[in-house]
Design a protein around this motif. Structure first.
Motif, PDB file in Angstrom:
ATOM      1  N   HIS A 149     -18.781 -19.245 -12.423  1.00 53.07           N
ATOM      2  CA  HIS A 149     -19.538 -20.410 -12.898  1.00 53.07           C
ATOM      3  C   HIS A 149     -19.296 -21.605 -11.982  1.00 53.07           C
ATOM      4  CE1 HIS A 149     -15.578 -20.972 -14.807  1.00 53.07           C
ATOM      5  NE2 HIS A 149     -15.870 -22.244 -14.921  1.00 53.07           N
ATOM      6  N   PRO A 150     -20.381 -22.362 -11.726  1.00 54.75           N
ATOM      7  CA  PRO A 150     -21.732 -22.185 -12.289  1.00 54.75           C
ATOM      8  C   PRO A 150     -22.590 -21.155 -11.559  1.00 54.75           C
ATOM      9  CG  PRO A 150     -21.687 -24.123 -10.909  1.00 54.75           C
ATOM     10  CD  PRO A 150     -20.267 -23.612 -10.928  1.00 54.75           C
ATOM     11  N   ASN A 151     -22.135 -20.657 -10.382  1.00 53.44           N
ATOM     12  CA  ASN A 151     -22.977 -19.776  -9.563  1.00 53.44           C
ATOM     13  C   ASN A 151     -22.459 -18.344  -9.575  1.00 53.44           C
ATOM     14  OD1 ASN A 151     -24.452 -22.127  -8.458  1.00 53.44           O
ATOM     15  ND2 ASN A 151     -22.507 -22.536  -7.411  1.00 53.44           N
ATOM     16  N   THR A 152     -23.380 -17.402  -9.691  1.00 56.87           N
ATOM     17  CA  THR A 152     -22.990 -15.998  -9.607  1.00 56.87           C
ATOM     18  C   THR A 152     -24.216 -15.126  -9.401  1.00 56.87           C
ATOM     19  OG1 THR A 152     -21.718 -14.234 -10.678  1.00 56.87           O
ATOM     20  CG2 THR A 152     -23.181 -15.508 -12.083  1.00 56.87           C
ATOM     21  N   VAL A 153     -24.008 -13.986  -8.774  1.00 56.25           N
ATOM     22  CA  VAL A 153     -25.033 -12.944  -8.745  1.00 56.25           C
ATOM     23  C   VAL A 153     -24.521 -11.698  -9.464  1.00 56.25           C
ATOM     24  CG1 VAL A 153     -26.182 -13.735  -6.645  1.00 56.25           C
ATOM     25  CG2 VAL A 153     -24.235 -12.176  -6.464  1.00 56.25           C
ATOM     26  N   ASN A 154     -23.378 -11.816 -10.147  1.00 51.37           N
ATOM     27  CA  ASN A 154     -22.859 -10.707 -10.937  1.00 51.37           C
ATOM     28  C   ASN A 154     -23.813 -10.424 -12.096  1.00 51.37           C
ATOM     29  OD1 ASN A 154     -20.631 -10.381  -9.353  1.00 51.37           O
ATOM     30  ND2 ASN A 154     -19.226 -11.459 -10.702  1.00 51.37           N
ATOM     31  N   GLN A 155     -23.946  -9.149 -12.450  1.00 47.86           N
ATOM     32  CA  GLN A 155     -24.893  -8.758 -13.483  1.00 47.86           C
ATOM     33  C   GLN A 155     -24.241  -8.889 -14.861  1.00 47.86           C
ATOM     34  OE1 GLN A 155     -27.706  -8.609 -15.266  1.00 47.86           O
ATOM     35  NE2 GLN A 155     -28.453  -8.044 -13.233  1.00 47.86           N
TER      36      GLN A 155
ATOM     37  N   ARG B 283     -28.331 -23.880 -24.936  1.00 44.99           N
ATOM     38  CA  ARG B 283     -27.949 -24.773 -26.037  1.00 44.99           C
ATOM     39  C   ARG B 283     -26.550 -24.424 -26.554  1.00 44.99           C
ATOM     40  NH1 ARG B 283     -33.641 -24.518 -28.049  1.00 44.99           N
ATOM     41  NH2 ARG B 283     -34.542 -26.570 -27.594  1.00 44.99           N
ATOM     42  N   ILE B 284     -26.178 -23.169 -26.373  1.00 44.37           N
ATOM     43  CA  ILE B 284     -24.842 -22.744 -26.819  1.00 44.37           C
ATOM     44  C   ILE B 284     -23.791 -23.149 -25.792  1.00 44.37           C
ATOM     45  CG2 ILE B 284     -23.424 -20.742 -27.432  1.00 44.37           C
ATOM     46  CD1 ILE B 284     -26.028 -19.330 -28.266  1.00 44.37           C
ATOM     47  N   TYR B 285     -24.029 -22.810 -24.538  1.00 50.64           N
ATOM     48  CA  TYR B 285     -23.102 -23.134 -23.454  1.00 50.64           C
ATOM     49  C   TYR B 285     -23.888 -23.697 -22.275  1.00 50.64           C
ATOM     50  CZ  TYR B 285     -19.722 -20.020 -25.817  1.00 50.64           C
ATOM     51  OH  TYR B 285     -18.877 -19.423 -26.717  1.00 50.64           O
ATOM     52  N   SER B 286     -23.337 -24.694 -21.612  1.00 40.72           N
ATOM     53  CA  SER B 286     -23.963 -25.239 -20.414  1.00 40.72           C
ATOM     54  C   SER B 286     -23.700 -24.319 -19.230  1.00 40.72           C
ATOM     55  CB  SER B 286     -23.416 -26.633 -20.107  1.00 40.72           C
ATOM     56  OG  SER B 286     -22.080 -26.535 -19.622  1.00 40.72           O
ATOM     57  N   VAL B 287     -24.394 -24.579 -18.134  1.00 41.57           N
ATOM     58  CA  VAL B 287     -24.222 -23.780 -16.922  1.00 41.57           C
ATOM     59  C   VAL B 287     -22.799 -23.887 -16.392  1.00 41.57           C
ATOM     60  CG1 VAL B 287     -24.965 -23.536 -14.515  1.00 41.57           C
ATOM     61  CG2 VAL B 287     -26.655 -23.951 -16.299  1.00 41.57           C
ATOM     62  N   ASP B 288     -22.158 -25.026 -16.593  1.00 35.99           N
ATOM     63  CA  ASP B 288     -20.811 -25.243 -16.062  1.00 35.99           C
ATOM     64  C   ASP B 288     -19.709 -24.722 -16.973  1.00 35.99           C
ATOM     65  OD1 ASP B 288     -21.595 -26.573 -13.678  1.00 35.99           O
ATOM     66  OD2 ASP B 288     -22.066 -28.343 -14.865  1.00 35.99           O
ATOM     67  N   ASP B 289     -20.066 -24.264 -18.171  1.00 41.13           N
ATOM     68  CA  ASP B 289     -19.054 -23.797 -19.124  1.00 41.13           C
ATOM     69  C   ASP B 289     -18.436 -22.489 -18.633  1.00 41.13           C
ATOM     70  OD1 ASP B 289     -17.659 -22.912 -21.546  1.00 41.13           O
ATOM     71  OD2 ASP B 289     -18.851 -24.459 -22.550  1.00 41.13           O
TER      72      ASP B 289
END
Length: 703
Positions: A392-398, A349-355
């Motif tokens: 963003h939108p994809n990552t496996v970084n912790q 709700r704060i940030y979208s996946v693409d933000d």
């Protein structure tokens, strides 16, 4: 080379040995031959390789959510899980015997009559129609060829096509038959055999081909699976030759009829059935978490990092990973699916996946360190991102726990908690009063914008904050100059040491260097200039909630090995990091920022005053802003739960998130607390002693 060709070659190699045995049979009474011959051939059970006495079958490990039944993912090199014979349909047991060793219940591990018959039939037909190996001998070969404790060369030698090796295989089979029942051998065989399509063992095969447990297999399904064992790489009906698989199924059905295990009518009906596959794939690793729960991937990733650091599973990371992927562990994680879902919804709700900006958030249980949720507005996966978008939108970084390329983010004034703890521990009471001017020139050397003639000179966020303050009011309103004075009094090195004691890890090399060699001069540390992560921060505040008991962040509730034994590595790792009264004092101070009231009614305003009303129960916490509002942080806790969230741009710390997002973070953290504690009793904090609140004393303990 296929099993059929190997058996044909073996029968040729074994012909000489059998001919010799045949001459012995002609010359001596049968009882004498078999009494002397088999006694000489058999190996003592005690001399068998450990792998045969305790089979080291590789089994997949399963990672479950906290309910113990919801599968997050599995880890394996070979998709296998052992099952007892009672959980295998009787028709499957009959089918595998009919396909591989019809005299299984009649011989003692080596079937000389069957071997002679196989040699005769195969020579007469010109092709391999019958094999010479018993099911027990096949089991021996499978174990030796899959023993993870052997090198590739040793495994090859254990299964090489020679008469000497075959005789040794016989010796081992005879020894096993003297010590194990037929059912035990059959169960072991069914659990180690390869059925093609990546499925090892009957349980995995039943799931792989028919999406059902082996207890529910029908006659047609059991015959199909039993037929695959001979040539699993070529007859696999999913990836190989479906017609060959059906032909083998028909052969197995014929053998079942010939041995009076199945009526001819039932076999005919099974033979007429179309190939009805319902294939399913067991997920493997964190990128294979269910698509509907992609957000679980970040927790799963952190779990594997945690596992890799546990010496209980091996001396090196490679050994620990091998244990995870071969050891058959059943792991109940601390991930609460409902709390995870609620946390993920609030973050998005704060940030979208693409933000480009993110709000990594962690939820930790005080007193155990168990992590109930880890959420961030990203898709967990290795898919490529658009040009210029690292995470963003994809990552496996912790992004939540840190590690690898992620050093963390500045958490601003949330670090003032460590100054409070260090001060109270040193003997200063919460009522310690200082005049806090709008700007304060300190004794700490500095350069740049925060410098006044070479000294660090912080200022408050608002001029109206200037004046007399105690720890209660200064923490509530987040008065920078008060905490600069308090740090001078206590010593910056003690503040840094307190943060480390409560689990703050310095992942950035510059921070680690200052902590090691420049802590005495690191006055700005109290304002949160060091990088941290939501998980570290939630863990530190959880220690205060647990009255000074810090617990290492823990992703599991329990771990059981393949035999069902509990593994101690799954238990909380806790220590009393600070005296309980010191922690109670810090919790009392931390009620001020969030609109709650201290036990001594000393709070007077805060930076997130609506949180107490939103949560509807005693709560404590702190907000934090880094320079220029580059990051915004909110931490809140009750005696039962701690939540930390940081708004940041993980790819560019100079990309300011702005002050406005702080209110959204406060609301989000409040919603997570309210939801996660919805069924929990209301608990209040234990008040600190009057001494910790109002009297200067000596050092109050610590570690």
């Amino acid at each position: 080379m296929t099993r059929a060709r190997l058996d044909k070659l073996f029968t040729v190699l074994l012909a000489g040995a059998l001919a010799g045995l045949a001459l012995a049979v002609a010359a001596l009474p049968a009882a004498l031959v078999f009494g002397i011959g088999f006694s000489a051939l058999a190996a003592p059970y005690s001399e068998l390789p450990n792998s045969l006495r305790t089979p080291p079958t590789a089994q997949r490990s399963n990672l479950y959510a906290s309910d113990g039944t919801t599968l997050i993912t599995s880890f394996y090199q070979e998709d296998r899980v052992d099952v007892p014979l009672a959980e295998v349909a009787p028709v499957m047991r009959q089918a595998i015997i009919a396909a591989e060793d019809v005299r299984f219940h009649e011989h003692s591990g080596v079937d000389m009559r069957g071997a002679v018959r196989a040699f005769t039939v195969n020579q007469g037909s010109g092709e391999t129609r019958q094999g010479a190996s018993t099911l027990t001998m096949q089991y021996v070969r499978n174990v030796l060829s899959n023993d993870p404790r052997l090198s590739e060369r040793q495994r090859a030698a254990a299964t090489e096509l020679t008469t000497a090796r075959k005789i040794q295989e016989m010796r081992y089979a005879l020894a096993l038959e003297r010590e194990l029942s037929k059912d035990e051998i059959l169960a072991r065989y069914l659990n180690i055999a390869y059925f093609g399509a990546g499925a090892y063992g009957v349980a995995a095969a039943s799931r792989r081909y028919f999406s059902k447990p082996p207890a529910e297999l029908t006659l047609a399904e059991a015959a199909l699976l039993a037929g695959l064992v001979r040539s699993p790489h070529t007859d696999d009906p999913i990836n190989g030759d479906a017609d060959a698989a059906l032909a083998r199924r028909a052969h197995v059905l014929d053998r079942l009829v010939e041995t009076d295990k199945v009526p001819a009518e039932a076999a005919d009906r099974a033979r007429a059935e179309q190939l009805k596959l319902r294939p399913s794939q067991t997920p493997n690793d964190c990128t294979a978490v269910p698509a509907a729960h992609n957000d679980w991937g970040f927790f799963c990733d952190w779990f594997t990092r945690w596992w890799n650091a546990q010496p209980a599973f091996g001396a090196t990371v490679d050994e620990r990973q091998l244990a995870l992927r071969r050891g058959g562990f059943s792991i109940v994680s601390s991930l609460d699916p409902a709390v995870q879902r609620a946390t993920n919804e609030q973050v998005r709700r704060i940030y979208s996946v693409d933000d480009r900006q993110a709000a990594p958030t962690a939820v930790v249980q005080p007193g155990t360190g168990r992590v109930l949720a880890m959420a961030v507005n990203r898709t967990y996966g290795v898919a490529a991102n658009p040009r210029g978008q690292k995470t963003h939108p994809n990552t496996v970084n912790q992004l939540v726990a840190g590690g690898g390329a992620i050093e963390g983010y500045q958490a601003g004034s949330t670090f003032k908690l460590f100054t409070v703890l260090a001060a109270v521990e040193s003997g200063l009471p919460l009522s310690t009063e200082y005049d806090a001017p709008d700007r304060l020139v300190t004794e700490y050397s500095a350069s740049g914008a925060a410098s006044c003639d070479g000294y660090w000179c912080p200022r408050n966020a608002r001029e109206s904050m200037a004046g007399e303050h105690t720890m209660w009011t200064a923490f509530g309103e987040s008065v920078n100059t008060y905490f600069a004075r308090l740090t001078e009094r206590v010593g910056a090195d003690r503040v840094v040491e307190m943060a480390e004691r409560l689990g703050i890890v310095f992942r950035a090399e510059s921070d680690a260097r200052l902590a090691r060699h420049g802590a005495r001069e690191w006055g700005p540390f109290t304002l949160g200039v060091s990088a941290t992560t939501p998980l570290d921060l939630a863990g530190a505040y959880a220690a205060v909630a647990a009255e000074g008991r810090w617990c290492a962040p823990l992703p599991v509730v329990s771990i059981a090995d393949a035999a069902g034994r509990r593994v101690n590595a799954g238990q909380p790792n806790c220590r009393q990091a600070v005296d309980a009264d010191v922690a109670r004092a810090a919790a009392d101070v931390a009620r001020c920022p969030v609109g709650d009231q201290s036990m001594y009614r000393e709070c007077d305003g805060g930076t997130a005053e609506g949180l107490r009303r939103q949560v509807g129960r005693p709560v404590a916490g702190k907000t934090g802003s880094s320079d220029g509002y580059a990051t915004e942080t909110v931490v809140a806790f009750t005696p039962q739960l701690a939540v930390a969230s940081i708004a940041t741009n993980p790819d560019d710390p100079r990309d300011a998130v702005g002050q406005r997002v702080q209110g959204q973070l406060v609301e989000a953290v409040g919603e997570v607390l309210s939801f996660a504690l919805r069924d929990e009793p209301v608990r209040d904090f234990v008040p600190p002693s009057e001494g910790a609140a109002f009297r200067v004393t000596g050092t109050r303990g610590g570690n």
